[in-house]
Design a protein around this motif. Structure first.
Motif, PDB file in Angstrom:
ATOM      1  N   GLU A   3      46.283  -0.692  -6.479  1.00  0.00           N
ATOM      2  CA  GLU A   3      46.143  -1.884  -7.389  1.00  0.00           C
ATOM      3  C   GLU A   3      45.689  -1.446  -8.519  1.00  0.00           C
ATOM      4  N   LEU A   4      45.515  -0.183  -8.998  1.00  0.00           N
ATOM      5  CA  LEU A   4      45.237   0.527 -10.169  1.00  0.00           C
ATOM      6  C   LEU A   4      46.750   0.709 -11.241  1.00  0.00           C
ATOM      7  N   MET A   5      47.471   0.377 -10.606  1.00  0.00           N
ATOM      8  CA  MET A   5      48.552   0.016 -11.259  1.00  0.00           C
ATOM      9  C   MET A   5      49.587  -0.610 -11.615  1.00  0.00           C
ATOM     10  N   ALA A   6      48.352  -1.958 -11.612  1.00  0.00           N
ATOM     11  CA  ALA A   6      48.427  -4.059 -12.179  1.00  0.00           C
ATOM     12  C   ALA A   6      48.059  -3.571 -13.713  1.00  0.00           C
ATOM     13  N   GLY A   7      49.628  -4.337 -14.103  1.00  0.00           N
ATOM     14  CA  GLY A   7      48.874  -5.094 -15.363  1.00  0.00           C
ATOM     15  C   GLY A   7      49.315  -3.337 -16.378  1.00  0.00           C
ATOM     16  N   LEU A   8      49.430  -1.923 -15.913  1.00  0.00           N
ATOM     17  CA  LEU A   8      50.154  -1.147 -16.536  1.00  0.00           C
ATOM     18  C   LEU A   8      52.031  -1.513 -17.052  1.00  0.00           C
ATOM     19  N   PRO A   9      52.379  -0.516 -18.026  1.00  0.00           N
ATOM     20  CA  PRO A   9      53.328  -0.461 -18.717  1.00  0.00           C
ATOM     21  C   PRO A   9      54.281   0.465 -17.848  1.00  0.00           C
ATOM     22  N   ALA A  10      55.288   0.419 -17.759  1.00  0.00           N
ATOM     23  CA  ALA A  10      56.427   1.352 -16.202  1.00  0.00           C
ATOM     24  C   ALA A  10      56.960   2.184 -17.048  1.00  0.00           C
ATOM     25  N   SER A  64      35.575   5.796 -28.028  1.00  0.00           N
ATOM     26  CA  SER A  64      35.348   4.658 -27.805  1.00  0.00           C
ATOM     27  C   SER A  64      34.900   5.055 -26.239  1.00  0.00           C
ATOM     28  N   VAL A  65      35.713   5.779 -25.145  1.00  0.00           N
ATOM     29  CA  VAL A  65      35.906   5.702 -23.530  1.00  0.00           C
ATOM     30  C   VAL A  65      34.108   6.606 -23.534  1.00  0.00           C
ATOM     31  N   ILE A  66      34.552   7.270 -24.515  1.00  0.00           N
ATOM     32  CA  ILE A  66      33.575   8.985 -24.012  1.00  0.00           C
ATOM     33  C   ILE A  66      32.046   8.372 -24.972  1.00  0.00           C
ATOM     34  N   LYS A  67      32.065   7.242 -25.408  1.00  0.00           N
ATOM     35  CA  LYS A  67      30.653   6.299 -26.429  1.00  0.00           C
ATOM     36  C   LYS A  67      30.033   5.441 -25.354  1.00  0.00           C
ATOM     37  N   ASP A  68      30.807   5.013 -24.515  1.00  0.00           N
ATOM     38  CA  ASP A  68      30.631   3.855 -23.681  1.00  0.00           C
ATOM     39  C   ASP A  68      29.676   3.749 -22.011  1.00  0.00           C
ATOM     40  N   LYS A  69      28.173   3.244 -22.383  1.00  0.00           N
ATOM     41  CA  LYS A  69      28.115   3.663 -20.660  1.00  0.00           C
ATOM     42  C   LYS A  69      27.998   2.878 -19.501  1.00  0.00           C
ATOM     43  N   SER A  70      29.644   2.361 -20.304  1.00  0.00           N
ATOM     44  CA  SER A  70      30.288   0.948 -18.668  1.00  0.00           C
ATOM     45  C   SER A  70      31.057   2.461 -17.603  1.00  0.00           C
ATOM     46  N   TRP A  71      31.227   3.687 -18.686  1.00  0.00           N
ATOM     47  CA  TRP A  71      32.457   4.286 -18.412  1.00  0.00           C
ATOM     48  C   TRP A  71      31.449   5.247 -17.753  1.00  0.00           C
ATOM     49  N   GLN A 314      34.140  -0.804 -14.578  1.00  0.00           N
ATOM     50  CA  GLN A 314      34.008  -2.364 -14.471  1.00  0.00           C
ATOM     51  C   GLN A 314      35.581  -2.503 -15.137  1.00  0.00           C
ATOM     52  N   ASP A 315      36.286  -4.213 -15.190  1.00  0.00           N
ATOM     53  CA  ASP A 315      37.663  -4.214 -14.789  1.00  0.00           C
ATOM     54  C   ASP A 315      36.950  -3.981 -16.950  1.00  0.00           C
ATOM     55  N   THR A 316      38.236  -3.630 -17.292  1.00  0.00           N
ATOM     56  CA  THR A 316      38.507  -3.718 -18.852  1.00  0.00           C
ATOM     57  C   THR A 316      39.683  -3.515 -19.423  1.00  0.00           C
ATOM     58  N   GLY A 317      39.627  -3.184 -20.821  1.00  0.00           N
ATOM     59  CA  GLY A 317      40.926  -2.987 -21.452  1.00  0.00           C
ATOM     60  C   GLY A 317      41.268  -2.087 -22.019  1.00  0.00           C
ATOM     61  N   ILE A 318      42.314  -1.214 -22.485  1.00  0.00           N
ATOM     62  CA  ILE A 318      42.309   0.092 -23.472  1.00  0.00           C
ATOM     63  C   ILE A 318      43.823  -0.519 -24.356  1.00  0.00           C
ATOM     64  N   ALA A 319      43.117  -0.351 -26.100  1.00  0.00           N
ATOM     65  CA  ALA A 319      44.764  -0.349 -26.402  1.00  0.00           C
ATOM     66  C   ALA A 319      44.943  -2.042 -26.133  1.00  0.00           C
ATOM     67  N   GLY A 320      44.913  -2.783 -25.046  1.00  0.00           N
ATOM     68  CA  GLY A 320      45.343  -3.931 -24.838  1.00  0.00           C
ATOM     69  C   GLY A 320      46.237  -3.947 -23.935  1.00  0.00           C
ATOM     70  N   GLY A 326      37.781   1.157 -10.994  1.00  0.00           N
ATOM     71  CA  GLY A 326      38.004   2.230 -10.688  1.00  0.00           C
ATOM     72  C   GLY A 326      39.042   3.232 -11.380  1.00  0.00           C
ATOM     73  N   THR A 327      39.720   3.150 -12.786  1.00  0.00           N
ATOM     74  CA  THR A 327      40.948   3.549 -12.754  1.00  0.00           C
ATOM     75  C   THR A 327      40.086   5.550 -13.852  1.00  0.00           C
ATOM     76  N   LEU A 328      40.763   5.898 -13.149  1.00  0.00           N
ATOM     77  CA  LEU A 328      40.323   7.395 -13.919  1.00  0.00           C
ATOM     78  C   LEU A 328      41.471   7.283 -15.066  1.00  0.00           C
ATOM     79  N   VAL A 329      40.972   7.648 -16.408  1.00  0.00           N
ATOM     80  CA  VAL A 329      40.909   8.009 -17.564  1.00  0.00           C
ATOM     81  C   VAL A 329      41.064   9.373 -17.527  1.00  0.00           C
TER      82      VAL A 329
END
Length: 446
Positions: A3-10, A64-71, A314-320, A326-329
């Motif tokens: 489910e983590l791969m859903a929506g990610l480019p191939a 953006s990610v490292i400054k955002d408290k939601s991450w 939470q559900d979010t997006g990065i660069a579209g 739960g996705t690990l970056v």
């Protein structure tokens, strides 16, 4: 993970990224990762991995990610859900007890317990000890150079100096620094991306020994308080409103482990950087007031921490790209610092450059608690190195452990650099001053 791969480019980007990550871990890529980082940035701002995560090689996305408290961080709660069997490793479990892998409110309690000792004002009380240890390490370095014509910069300075200062800060015997730096090195292997089974075993052994060492030190402070960080941590643990039975050990261990590996890497990087830019090093010798800015540029150009990690809270997006909760970056800090979209001519070291936006100490809720100490130590050391030592150059390529997270060295053989006539004359003057000084002195994974 599906489910983590859903929506990610191939796939092609995914396969290409894994090949580049392999090249980063060993050989030429370990010595100079920055061309590989440029290739990763060319693959896009958010690159999917086979394990359902994302690699972020660019400055904008990392910042953006490292400054955002939601991450969030990859805490024990996240690992229980996403990493089967992880609790079988003692080092991995111990890491999740420290503030680097805690989310609020536990992270806040741990941070507050140590903040008082790590403010700029409080650190001024530590500065005389820093200066003393800088001098002692440079004494050893110069003695080795005079006796043998070469010296191991890592053993004499880069490993020894930060551990001695951290022992002073925490309240551990400086005489134990060799023991502690060995344990810390083994322990930190578990923080790398996919450590080998052998690394994991060494990390577990080190975590057990280091934990027992810290527990004994804590009991000594309970019996006899001192003016040090460990005493304050014991008081916070025993008298605090929150039930944190391991707070003192967890916070002290994080400061010891995090401070040692990052500062050691920073100091090690100075020698090849200065040797490869002799004109700038000569200018800096003549302009010691520019050292603080030079420290910032050195941290940007070759940061000791090359990678850190966050989890989508939470559900979010990065660069579209959709990013499910739960996705690990993986934030490639070493790559982000060389992103020309954020820093003009980013691959060029410029010690006269005005301080730029940097992620060397992180940002946001997990901004490095010891950043002020690291800057002070780096500045004091660089000032003294330029004043007291001849120009140095590596006599051989540095030896580095495998891995991606830390930009460290295990050995750096250095020799005086007499290739530039002007520097040679300057060097002879510094060596004469050094001898005068010596006669006047009395002889520490994810």
């Amino acid at each position: 993970m599906t489910e983590l791969m859903a929506g990610l480019p191939a796939a092609p980007d995914c396969r290409a990224a894994i090949g580049l990550l392999r090249r980063l871990r060993h050989g030429p890529g370990r010595q100079d990762p920055y061309p590989i980082y440029a290739e990763l940035r060319g693959l896009g701002p958010a690159i999917p991995t086979p394990w359902g995560g994302l690699l972020l090689p660019g400055f904008e996305e990392c910042s953006s990610v490292i400054k955002d408290k939601s991450w969030l961080v990859p805490s024990a709660v996240w690992r229980d859900e996403h990493t089967e069997g992880w609790r079988s490793g003692l080092a991995a479990v111990e890491c999740t007890r420290g503030m680097l892998q805690l989310d609020p409110p536990e992270h806040t309690w741990h941070r507050q317990a140590a903040t008082h000792r790590l403010t700029r004002r409080a650190l001024e009380r530590l500065r005389p000890a820093v200066v003393r240890h800088v001098g002692a390490c440079l004494d050893t370095l110069n003695d080795d150079l005079e006796r043998d014509g070469h010296a191991d910069f890592v053993a004499t300075v880069a490993d020894a100096l930060p551990m001695a200062v951290l022992c002073e800060l925490i309240g551990l015997p400086v005489a134990d620094r060799d023991l502690l730096r060995g344990l810390v090195f083994d322990y930190t292997q578990v923080l790398d991306l996919s450590p080998s089974p052998a690394q994991a075993r060494r990390a577990d052994q080190a975590a057990g020994t280091l934990g027992a060492y810290m527990s004994e030190a804590i009991e000594r402070r309970r019996r006899q308080a001192r003016d040090d960080l460990l005493t304050e941590l014991v008081r916070a643990q025993d008298g605090g409103e929150q039930a944190e039975p391991e707070l003192a050990r967890a916070v002290a261990t994080v400061i010891l482990v995090g401070g040692q590996e990052t500062v050691s890497g920073h100091l090690s990087a100075m020698v090849p950087a200065l040797a490869g830019h002799a004109d700038q090093a000569a200018w800096l010798r003549a302009h010691p007031e520019a050292v603080p800015g030079a420290v910032e540029e050195l941290l940007r150009w070759d940061p000791p921490l090359q990678m850190t990690h966050r989890v989508a809270g939470q559900d979010t997006g990065i660069a579209g790209i959709p990013v499910p909760r739960g996705t690990l970056v993986h934030l490639l800090i070493g790559s982000a610092q060389r992103d020309s979209a954020a820093v003009a001519d980013a691959d060029r070291l410029d010690l006269r450059r005005s301080p730029t936006a940097a992620l060397s100490f992180g940002a946001g809720p997990h901004y490095c608690l010891g950043a002020a100490l690291a800057r002070m130590l780096g500045g004091e050391f660089l000032t003294a190195l330029l004043r007291r030592c001849p120009p140095l150059r590596p006599a051989a390529p540095p030896q580095r452990p495998g891995g991606v997270t830390f930009r460290g060295m295990t050995r750096l053989l250095v020799v005086p650099d007499h290739r530039n006539a002007g520097e040679d004359r300057h060097d002879r003057g510094h060596r004469a001053t050094f001898h005068t000084d010596r006669r006047g002195r009395a002889r520490d994974h994810l």
